[in-house]
Design a protein around this motif. Structure first.
Motif, PDB file in Angstrom:
ATOM      1  N   ALA A 223       9.808   7.094  -7.351  1.00 56.68           N
ATOM      2  CA  ALA A 223       9.903   8.523  -7.024  1.00 56.68           C
ATOM      3  C   ALA A 223      10.025   9.358  -8.289  1.00 56.68           C
ATOM      4  N   ALA A 224      10.761   8.847  -9.279  1.00 52.84           N
ATOM      5  CA  ALA A 224      10.883   9.559 -10.549  1.00 52.84           C
ATOM      6  C   ALA A 224       9.532   9.619 -11.275  1.00 52.84           C
ATOM      7  N   LEU A 225       8.767   8.526 -11.206  1.00 54.65           N
ATOM      8  CA  LEU A 225       7.424   8.532 -11.795  1.00 54.65           C
ATOM      9  C   LEU A 225       6.514   9.541 -11.082  1.00 54.65           C
ATOM     10  N   LEU A 226       6.618   9.589  -9.762  1.00 56.74           N
ATOM     11  CA  LEU A 226       5.782  10.515  -8.992  1.00 56.74           C
ATOM     12  C   LEU A 226       6.127  11.969  -9.305  1.00 56.74           C
ATOM     13  N   ASP A 227       7.393  12.207  -9.600  1.00 59.98           N
ATOM     14  CA  ASP A 227       7.815  13.558  -9.982  1.00 59.98           C
ATOM     15  C   ASP A 227       6.990  14.079 -11.157  1.00 59.98           C
ATOM     16  N   GLN A 228       6.652  13.178 -12.075  1.00 57.11           N
ATOM     17  CA  GLN A 228       5.886  13.578 -13.259  1.00 57.11           C
ATOM     18  C   GLN A 228       4.485  14.045 -12.892  1.00 57.11           C
ATOM     19  N   ASP A 229       4.001  13.585 -11.718  1.00 55.09           N
ATOM     20  CA  ASP A 229       2.691  14.012 -11.221  1.00 55.09           C
ATOM     21  C   ASP A 229       2.813  15.139 -10.201  1.00 55.09           C
ATOM     22  N   GLY A 230       4.010  15.691 -10.089  1.00 57.54           N
ATOM     23  CA  GLY A 230       4.206  16.792  -9.148  1.00 57.54           C
ATOM     24  C   GLY A 230       4.279  16.360  -7.702  1.00 57.54           C
ATOM     25  N   VAL A 231       4.588  15.092  -7.465  1.00 53.97           N
ATOM     26  CA  VAL A 231       4.669  14.557  -6.098  1.00 53.97           C
ATOM     27  C   VAL A 231       6.142  14.361  -5.730  1.00 53.97           C
ATOM     28  N   SER A 232       6.530  14.878  -4.579  1.00 54.35           N
ATOM     29  CA  SER A 232       7.913  14.800  -4.108  1.00 54.35           C
ATOM     30  C   SER A 232       8.034  13.680  -3.075  1.00 54.35           C
ATOM     31  N   ALA A 233       8.811  12.657  -3.408  1.00 55.52           N
ATOM     32  CA  ALA A 233       8.928  11.478  -2.535  1.00 55.52           C
ATOM     33  C   ALA A 233      10.229  11.524  -1.742  1.00 55.52           C
ATOM     34  N   ASP A 234      10.119  11.224  -0.474  1.00 58.77           N
ATOM     35  CA  ASP A 234      11.258  11.094   0.430  1.00 58.77           C
ATOM     36  C   ASP A 234      11.602   9.602   0.485  1.00 58.77           C
ATOM     37  N   VAL A 235      12.747   9.187  -0.066  1.00 58.69           N
ATOM     38  CA  VAL A 235      13.080   7.764  -0.169  1.00 58.69           C
ATOM     39  C   VAL A 235      14.050   7.403   0.953  1.00 58.69           C
ATOM     40  N   ILE A 236      13.614   6.514   1.823  1.00 57.43           N
ATOM     41  CA  ILE A 236      14.400   6.096   2.987  1.00 57.43           C
ATOM     42  C   ILE A 236      14.929   4.686   2.756  1.00 57.43           C
ATOM     43  N   ASP A 237      16.243   4.535   2.822  1.00 59.87           N
ATOM     44  CA  ASP A 237      16.895   3.224   2.766  1.00 59.87           C
ATOM     45  C   ASP A 237      17.164   2.801   4.211  1.00 59.87           C
ATOM     46  N   LEU A 238      16.455   1.784   4.675  1.00 55.85           N
ATOM     47  CA  LEU A 238      16.574   1.367   6.076  1.00 55.85           C
ATOM     48  C   LEU A 238      17.985   0.871   6.408  1.00 55.85           C
ATOM     49  N   ARG A 239      18.616   0.165   5.495  1.00 53.49           N
ATOM     50  CA  ARG A 239      19.989  -0.332   5.628  1.00 53.49           C
ATOM     51  C   ARG A 239      20.125  -1.433   6.678  1.00 53.49           C
ATOM     52  N   THR A 240      19.571  -1.231   7.850  1.00 49.87           N
ATOM     53  CA  THR A 240      19.605  -2.232   8.924  1.00 49.87           C
ATOM     54  C   THR A 240      18.176  -2.529   9.365  1.00 49.87           C
ATOM     55  N   LEU A 241      17.803  -3.811   9.384  1.00 50.75           N
ATOM     56  CA  LEU A 241      16.444  -4.202   9.782  1.00 50.75           C
ATOM     57  C   LEU A 241      16.349  -4.560  11.255  1.00 50.75           C
ATOM     58  N   ARG A 242      17.482  -4.930  11.855  1.00 56.04           N
ATOM     59  CA  ARG A 242      17.507  -5.119  13.297  1.00 56.04           C
ATOM     60  C   ARG A 242      18.838  -4.600  13.814  1.00 56.04           C
ATOM     61  N   PRO A 243      18.867  -3.557  14.613  1.00 50.44           N
ATOM     62  CA  PRO A 243      17.711  -2.779  15.064  1.00 50.44           C
ATOM     63  C   PRO A 243      17.259  -1.758  14.016  1.00 50.44           C
ATOM     64  N   LEU A 244      15.950  -1.552  13.907  1.00 52.40           N
ATOM     65  CA  LEU A 244      15.412  -0.544  13.005  1.00 52.40           C
ATOM     66  C   LEU A 244      15.739   0.853  13.519  1.00 52.40           C
ATOM     67  N   ASP A 245      15.995   1.751  12.595  1.00 59.42           N
ATOM     68  CA  ASP A 245      16.235   3.149  12.949  1.00 59.42           C
ATOM     69  C   ASP A 245      14.890   3.862  13.021  1.00 59.42           C
ATOM     70  N   ASP A 246      14.219   3.713  14.158  1.00 61.66           N
ATOM     71  CA  ASP A 246      12.896   4.327  14.330  1.00 61.66           C
ATOM     72  C   ASP A 246      12.941   5.835  14.128  1.00 61.66           C
ATOM     73  N   THR A 247      14.004   6.457  14.581  1.00 61.86           N
ATOM     74  CA  THR A 247      14.099   7.922  14.507  1.00 61.86           C
ATOM     75  C   THR A 247      14.032   8.398  13.060  1.00 61.86           C
ATOM     76  N   ALA A 248      14.788   7.758  12.175  1.00 62.14           N
ATOM     77  CA  ALA A 248      14.787   8.167  10.765  1.00 62.14           C
ATOM     78  C   ALA A 248      13.419   7.953  10.129  1.00 62.14           C
ATOM     79  N   ILE A 249      12.764   6.848  10.465  1.00 60.17           N
ATOM     80  CA  ILE A 249      11.438   6.565   9.918  1.00 60.17           C
ATOM     81  C   ILE A 249      10.445   7.634  10.353  1.00 60.17           C
ATOM     82  N   VAL A 250      10.437   7.917  11.647  1.00 59.30           N
ATOM     83  CA  VAL A 250       9.471   8.878  12.197  1.00 59.30           C
ATOM     84  C   VAL A 250       9.755  10.288  11.691  1.00 59.30           C
ATOM     85  N   GLU A 251      11.025  10.654  11.587  1.00 60.98           N
ATOM     86  CA  GLU A 251      11.358  11.994  11.081  1.00 60.98           C
ATOM     87  C   GLU A 251      10.856  12.170   9.656  1.00 60.98           C
TER      88      GLU A 251
END
Length: 327
Positions: A223-251
């Motif tokens: 994300a820091a590298l992308l900043d240099q190209d003017g790209v803003s990255a939304d970084v999502i830490d899933l934290r739990t793989l089962r059950p997946l937080d579908d809502t956070a991913i989709v949002e």
């Protein structure tokens, strides 16, 4: 306002275990070298001296035997914390984990919960070669009856265990080996954390970088590298793989309209494929481009450092995938 202290990921885990054992006499730690040696990764250092050999138990080299014993203890009312040295050794206990721990509540008609926490080291990047560099948490996320958590921060290393021990069902906690020496500050009153929801570790508007565990730092570096190209990255830490937080991913995908999944597991049949499928099912018309995946090369992990680095997801490759999906 709470005070903070300097600590490491391994120390945060040790503090979590110590706090749990002080708070509840039913909690005990069991595994290979967790006692006299202090744990293969020094997580349990000093706990034997504090709690004694009844509650910090060294085991024989038989994962099936000691995981089975802890399942029995959990059914009997205890709250075991099992340490499996590395994730590849968990395969020796897979029958116990899948056919007993994950299934007994269902097979007993709801009579027997298995309140068990199994901790294990996962991941590559430390030149441990093919047999000790697996990332199999996606395999375990396939199994109904288990909860799979992947602490990537000091707060989660400190707090996930307490929440897991309150769960009436088995929880598998995957600790990336590269994180143990990670340093940072932690609130002195840090405690239990939510293990139901993903977290936005860096807000952004152009592309979603979706990841977990040991790959979070790489996604943030990308994300820091992308900043240099003017790209803003939304970084999502899933934290739990089962059950997946579908809502956070989709949002996140609905905010950015582009998605890159970063997974140290292999691409074929992995958790990245599951996340990609869920995005297609729930947010297809929010996407402006196909989902990109950055995964480990489909080879047994090499020992040589330069080959291992080439096989694993790295920040420049993650940034390149993001730029591809942005066209």
């Amino acid at each position: 306002m709470s005070e903070t202290l300097e600590t490491t990921y391994r120390d945060a885990l040790r503090d979590a275990i110590r706090e749990a054992m002080r708070a509840d006499d039913r909690v005990f730690l069991m595994g290979e070298d967790v006692g006299d040696y202090g744990g293969c990764f020094a997580v349990s250092l000093g706990l034997l001296e504090e709690f004694g050999p009844e509650r910090v138990r060294d085991t024989p080299l038989s994962e099936s035997a000691f995981v089975g014993a802890d399942i029995g203890a959990a059914i009997g009312g205890m709250r075991p914390i099992v340490e499996i040295m590395t994730v590849n050794f968990s395969l020796l206990a897979l029958d116990q984990i899948m056919n007993n721990a994950a299934s007994l509540l269902h097979m007993s008609g709801g009579q027997f919960n298995v309140p068990l926490v199994i901790r294990m080291t996962t991941g590559a990047g430390r030149q441990l070669a093919a047999q000790h560099s697996h990332s199999l948490e996606g395999w375990y996320a396939h199994i109904p009856g288990l909860r799979v958590v992947t602490p990537a921060t000091l707060e989660d290393a400190r707090g996930m265990l307490a929440t897991a021990l309150r769960d009436p069902d088995p929880v598998l906690m995957f600790e990336h080996g590269s994180l143990y020496p990670m340093k940072g500050t932690l609130a002195t009153d840090a405690g239990a954390v939510d293990i139901d929801h993903a977290a936005v570790r860096r807000p952004g508007t152009d592309v979603s970088l979706i990841t977990y565990g040991g790959s979070l730092g790489k996604a943030l570096a990308a994300a820091a590298l992308l900043d240099q190209d003017g790209v803003s990255a939304d970084v999502i830490d899933l934290r739990t793989l089962r059950p997946l937080d579908d809502t956070a991913i989709v949002e996140s995908v609905r905010r950015t309209h582009h998605a890159v999944i970063v997974d140290e597991g292999w691409r074929s049949g992995g958790i990245s494929a599951e996340i990609s499928a869920r995005i297609m099912e729930e947010a297809l018309y929010d996407l402006d481009a196909p989902v990109e995946r950055v995964c480990t090369a489909e080879v047994p992990l090499p020992y040589a450092k330069h080959l291992e680095e080439a096989a694993l997801p790295q920040p420049p490759g993650i940034a390149a995938a993001a730029l591809r999906t942005l066209g």
